[in-house]
Design an enzyme around this catalytic site. Structure first.
Site, mmCIF file in Angstrom:
data_model
loop_
_atom_site.group_PDB
_atom_site.id
_atom_site.type_symbol
_atom_site.label_atom_id
_atom_site.label_comp_id
_atom_site.label_asym_id
_atom_site.label_seq_id
_atom_site.Cartn_x
_atom_site.Cartn_y
_atom_site.Cartn_z
ATOM 1 C CG HIS A 102 30.402 -10.063 5.582
ATOM 2 N ND1 HIS A 102 29.284 -9.673 4.478
ATOM 3 C CD2 HIS A 102 30.000 -8.991 6.381
ATOM 4 C CE1 HIS A 102 28.785 -8.668 4.634
ATOM 5 N NE2 HIS A 102 29.248 -7.948 5.820
ATOM 6 C CG HIS A 143 30.676 -7.441 10.871
ATOM 7 N ND1 HIS A 143 31.051 -6.282 10.162
ATOM 8 C CD2 HIS A 143 29.617 -7.646 9.983
ATOM 9 C CE1 HIS A 143 30.275 -6.064 9.250
ATOM 10 N NE2 HIS A 143 29.400 -6.582 9.173
HETATM 11 P P1 5GP Z 1 27.539 -5.355 6.132
HETATM 12 O O1 5GP Z 1 27.264 -6.014 4.661
HETATM 13 O O2 5GP Z 1 27.546 -6.544 7.327
HETATM 14 O O3 5GP Z 1 26.375 -4.484 6.734
HETATM 15 O O4 5GP Z 1 28.637 -4.726 6.217
HETATM 16 C C1 5GP Z 1 29.775 -4.477 5.121
HETATM 17 C C2 5GP Z 1 31.024 -4.351 5.647
HETATM 18 O O5 5GP Z 1 31.953 -4.408 4.745
HETATM 19 C C3 5GP Z 1 31.235 -2.956 6.268
HETATM 20 O O6 5GP Z 1 31.602 -3.177 7.711
HETATM 21 C C4 5GP Z 1 32.274 -2.233 5.523
HETATM 22 O O7 5GP Z 1 33.153 -1.294 6.230
HETATM 23 C C5 5GP Z 1 32.894 -3.392 4.845
HETATM 24 N N1 5GP Z 1 33.559 -2.987 3.491
HETATM 25 C C6 5GP Z 1 32.895 -2.356 2.677
HETATM 26 N N2 5GP Z 1 33.639 -2.272 1.461
HETATM 27 C C7 5GP Z 1 34.796 -2.943 1.911
HETATM 28 C C8 5GP Z 1 36.061 -3.266 0.935
HETATM 29 O O8 5GP Z 1 36.116 -2.903 -0.127
HETATM 30 N N3 5GP Z 1 36.947 -4.048 1.666
HETATM 31 C C9 5GP Z 1 36.831 -4.519 3.282
HETATM 32 N N4 5GP Z 1 37.824 -5.190 3.531
HETATM 33 N N5 5GP Z 1 35.657 -4.197 3.747
HETATM 34 C C10 5GP Z 1 34.776 -3.461 2.986
#
Ligand code: 5GP
Length: 142
Positions: free
Chosen positions: A103, A105
């Site tokens: 993903h 951001h």
């Molecule tokens: P990364 O894997 O890039 O470090 O971040 C994962 C992102 O997913 C975080 O910004 C967190 O806030 C978001 N996140 C975690 N669980 C959920 C969820 O159930 N739904 C959504 N929409 N975002 C989520």
């Protein structure tokens, strides 16, 4: 690198097994709000195809995600009257990745306003609904 796990939370959202605040979708990509936004309008842009991160995503899916991220970036700047936009993407735990479905951001930024720390506070559902509606409207027909 570990194998892709089809039970990760974003895979469930893409399959419609879990809800999300969706703002954009095409045949290859989906975008929805981060429920713990680092700034209002923080959106995640994902390939629908399984990919753990940048190390295993198919090139055509990566292109589709990048093109959608540009659309989303323009929309968040417009809707949130932002001065700039931060695009981030993390790979593996050592690289800061927490959810193992690729993903990007896309985070609207205002001059002088720092981002909140990652996953610090869950936003209220009515706020997320409002933001998703506005972004979906801005992204319609793009
Ligand atoms: P990364 O894997 O890039 O470090 O971040 C994962 C992102 O997913 C975080 O910004 C967190 O806030 C978001 N996140 C975690 N669980 C959920 C969820 O159930 N739904 C959504 N929409 N975002 C989520």
């Amino acid at each position: 690198m570990p194998a892709y796990d089809a039970n990760n939370i974003f895979a469930k959202i893409i399959r419609g097994e879990m809800p999300s605040y969706k703002v954009y979708e095409n045949d290859k990509v989906m975008a929805f709000l981060d429920i713990m936004p680092r700034a209002p309008g923080h959106t995640l842009v994902l390939p629908k195809a399984p990919a753990r991160n940048i190390l295993d995503i198919a090139p055509d899916d990566l292109v589709a995600v990048a093109l959608a991220a540009q659309k989303v970036a323009k929309a968040v700047v417009k809707v949130f009257n932002a001065d700039g936009v931060t695009v981030q993407q993390f790979n593996e735990g050592a690289g800061g990745q927490v959810v193992f479905h690729l993903h990007l951001h896309v985070i609207p930024r205002k001059n002088g306003v720092p981002m909140k720390p990652p996953a610090s506070e869950k936003e209220k559902p009515d706020v997320l609904s409002d933001h998703a509606l506005k972004l979906a409207a801005a992204l319609k027909d793009t």
